[in-house]
Design a protein around this motif. Structure first.
Motif, PDB file in Angstrom:
ATOM      1  N   GLU A   1      -2.399  34.389  12.633  1.00  0.00           N
ATOM      2  CA  GLU A   1      -1.558  34.570  11.452  1.00  0.00           C
ATOM      3  C   GLU A   1      -0.308  35.397  11.755  1.00  0.00           C
ATOM      4  OE1 GLU A   1      -4.069  36.077   8.375  1.00  0.00           O
ATOM      5  OE2 GLU A   1      -4.287  34.107   7.451  1.00  0.00           O
TER       6      GLU A   1
ATOM      7  N   ARG B   1      -6.979  25.876   8.804  1.00  0.00           N
ATOM      8  CA  ARG B   1      -7.101  26.269   7.391  1.00  0.00           C
ATOM      9  C   ARG B   1      -7.698  25.132   6.562  1.00  0.00           C
ATOM     10  NH1 ARG B   1      -1.186  29.199   6.901  1.00  0.00           N
ATOM     11  NH2 ARG B   1      -1.855  31.321   7.493  1.00  0.00           N
TER      12      ARG B   1
ATOM     13  N   SER C   1      -2.517  25.318  10.564  1.00  0.00           N
ATOM     14  CA  SER C   1      -2.659  24.524   9.341  1.00  0.00           C
ATOM     15  C   SER C   1      -3.929  23.678   9.377  1.00  0.00           C
ATOM     16  CB  SER C   1      -1.434  23.626   9.158  1.00  0.00           C
ATOM     17  OG  SER C   1      -1.587  22.788   8.048  1.00  0.00           O
ATOM     18  N   GLN C   2      -4.218  23.076  10.530  1.00  0.00           N
ATOM     19  CA  GLN C   2      -5.426  22.254  10.671  1.00  0.00           C
ATOM     20  C   GLN C   2      -6.690  23.087  10.507  1.00  0.00           C
ATOM     21  OE1 GLN C   2      -4.973  20.393  14.507  1.00  0.00           O
ATOM     22  NE2 GLN C   2      -3.560  18.818  13.744  1.00  0.00           N
TER      23      GLN C   2
ATOM     24  N   GLU D   1       1.816  26.762  14.479  1.00  0.00           N
ATOM     25  CA  GLU D   1       1.712  26.543  13.033  1.00  0.00           C
ATOM     26  C   GLU D   1       0.887  25.295  12.705  1.00  0.00           C
ATOM     27  OE1 GLU D   1       2.588  28.239  10.374  1.00  0.00           O
ATOM     28  OE2 GLU D   1       3.245  29.886  11.633  1.00  0.00           O
ATOM     29  N   GLU D   2       1.033  24.267  13.532  1.00  0.00           N
ATOM     30  CA  GLU D   2       0.302  23.026  13.271  1.00  0.00           C
ATOM     31  C   GLU D   2      -1.200  23.236  13.435  1.00  0.00           C
ATOM     32  OE1 GLU D   2       0.041  18.392  14.862  1.00  0.00           O
ATOM     33  OE2 GLU D   2       1.664  19.727  15.549  1.00  0.00           O
TER      34      GLU D   2
END
Length: 454
Positions: free
Chosen positions: A115, A128, A125-126, A121-122
């Motif tokens: 974080e 999460r 996101s996956q 970031e990708e």
């Protein structure tokens, strides 16, 4: 544990509702599928003396359903349907649940460590998304562990010398058993992947098969049965096409059915239905065997499935058949061809060409979407064909024998008596639908776990 504290704890937990639930749980636990054959033979004579419509109860895959005149024609049905306890006793399930917990913890750890970083970031996101998907399942698994621990502690209290405490502990134990059963059922429901099409509406198509006029008469009865079933479920039923025969039968018919879980409840009706009876057209009293075909096509929304206008060839022609002065005078009938696949959809039900075009497009989209789903399903299960079937048009799925007053579903070996009650399209058809769904869910679950055991 302090005795007075234990008594207060148990008094607080054991209410009348809990006691009632405990009783129902005991009934459910003692009536699951492995006991069915023994109970059936024990009460066969008694049932022959009573009304065929008297209810009998069976618990399968964690659900209570009502049965009438039920018996099994193949042992596969009893050996295939497992209770919740039997499924949870499988090592493959316990390994799977442990794997899901480990994945959840690992994903949380990655999220916490990434974080504060600008890269990845990708992947973040996956992870999460995966955590949000696993959270309900992991929470239920943890709740189950807590309840099982509470059950073990309550079991220890049964050895206490105080009779009152032992009585309360026994009531609490039953309450824990009920909660454990509910949690296990919820976990199984969360494990089984939901099909996107289950939430869709559908297009029903019925077509007369082998048997001439008798097949058409049977097709008309089946169409009426599904219309009644839709009313029984509170669904909408709009006739799209109805091509009748000379003596009141049905050559081909289609309807749009809309309502909550309509496709999920109806999808296993697809296939060849066989009828064995003495037809109205038979003068010498001989029994005939005829067939008709049911197609269940999920109806997608514009958002989930689109068709390019350039891929369509739309033709208009004059309607044929009975219908009034507009027949053979206006080009109201519409025929749409999807050029890439060659799929054809026609409609001449309405006087308006615009309405017929809308209806034909609705059916065409349903056919194309169904083809897409079948292709995905065949890829998904190419290594192991589920016994419940592919819901295809070519499978002979059910026989309606009027002389023996029985309906037999060949996929799960289930026979129900009272044919005329079944084709009313109410509780008996609902009962068959529930059994097919339970059977399918169990097969999907065992396939997911990599457990080829029946």
């Amino acid at each position: 544990m302090n005795r007075s504290r234990s008594i207060m704890l148990l008094y607080g937990k054991c209410g009348f509702d809990r006691i009632t639930r405990c009783f129902l749980s005991r009934v459910s636990d003692t009536c699951h599928a492995p006991c069915l054959q023994r109970l059936y033979h024990k009460h066969l004579c008694a049932r022959q003396q009573t009304n065929r419509n008297s209810p009998h109860t069976l618990s399968m895959f964690g659900h209570m359903i009502t049965l009438r005149g039920f018996h099994v024609t193949q042992s596969v049905f009893l050996s295939k349907i497992l209770s919740v306890e039997e499924i949870f006793s499988k090592p493959s399930l316990q390994e799977y649940l442990k794997k899901m917990e480990d994945e959840y913890e690992a994903s949380l750890k990655i999220i916490n460590t990434m974080e504060d970083q600008s890269h990845g970031e990708e992947e973040l996101s996956q992870k999460r998304i995966r955590v949000s998907v696993l959270t309900p399942l992991v929470q239920q698994i943890r709740d189950l562990k807590l309840k099982q621990k509470e059950f073990e502690e309550t079991e220890a209290l049964l050895k206490d010398n105080d009779p009152e405490l032992r009585e309360l502990a026994e009531m609490e134990r039953d309450s824990c058993q009920t909660a454990i059963q509910d949690l296990r059922q919820t976990i199984l429901s969360l494990i089984i992947p939901a099909e996107e099409s289950d939430m869709s509406d559908l297009v029903l198509e019925v077509t007369a098969g082998v048997g001439g006029q008798e097949a058409m008469l049977f097709t008309s009865e089946m169409f009426d049965m599904y219309q009644s079933f839709a009313a029984f479920q509170g669904w909408g039923f709009d006739v799209l096409e109805y091509t009748s025969s000379e003596i009141g039968g049905l050559r081909h018919g289609s309807a749009s059915i809309s309502g909550p879980l309509s496709y999920k409840k109806m999808k296993f009706e697809a296939g060849v239905h066989r009828v064995q009876r003495v037809p109205k057209t038979e003068k010498q009293g001989r029994m005939h065997t005829s067939t008709m075909t049911v197609a269940i096509l999920p109806q997608p929304t514009e958002i989930t499935f689109t068709i390019q206008a350039k891929d369509l060839r739309i033709e208009t022609k004059r309607a044929s058949g009975a219908g009034g002065q507009h027949v053979n005078t206006t080009d109201s009938a519409v025929r749409i061809v999807h050029i890439p696949t060659g799929v054809v959809s026609e409609c001449q039900q309405e006087r308006s060409q615009i309405k017929n075009k809308e209806t034909a497009m609705k059916v065409l989209r349903a056919k194309l979407y169904s083809m897409k789903l079948e292709e995905e399903t065949s890829k998904r299960y190419q290594t192991r064909k589920l016994q419940i079937g592919s819901k295809g048009r070519s499978e002979k799925i059910r026989t309606y024998n009027f002389s023996q007053d029985r309906v037999t579903d060949h996929r799960i070996g289930k026979t129900m008596h009272d044919v005329r009650g079944f084709i009313l399209g109410e509780d008996l058809l609902e009962e068959m639908s529930v059994c097919l769904q339970q059977f399918s869910q169990q097969e999907i679950l065992l396939d997911l776990l990599g457990d080829s055991e029946s």
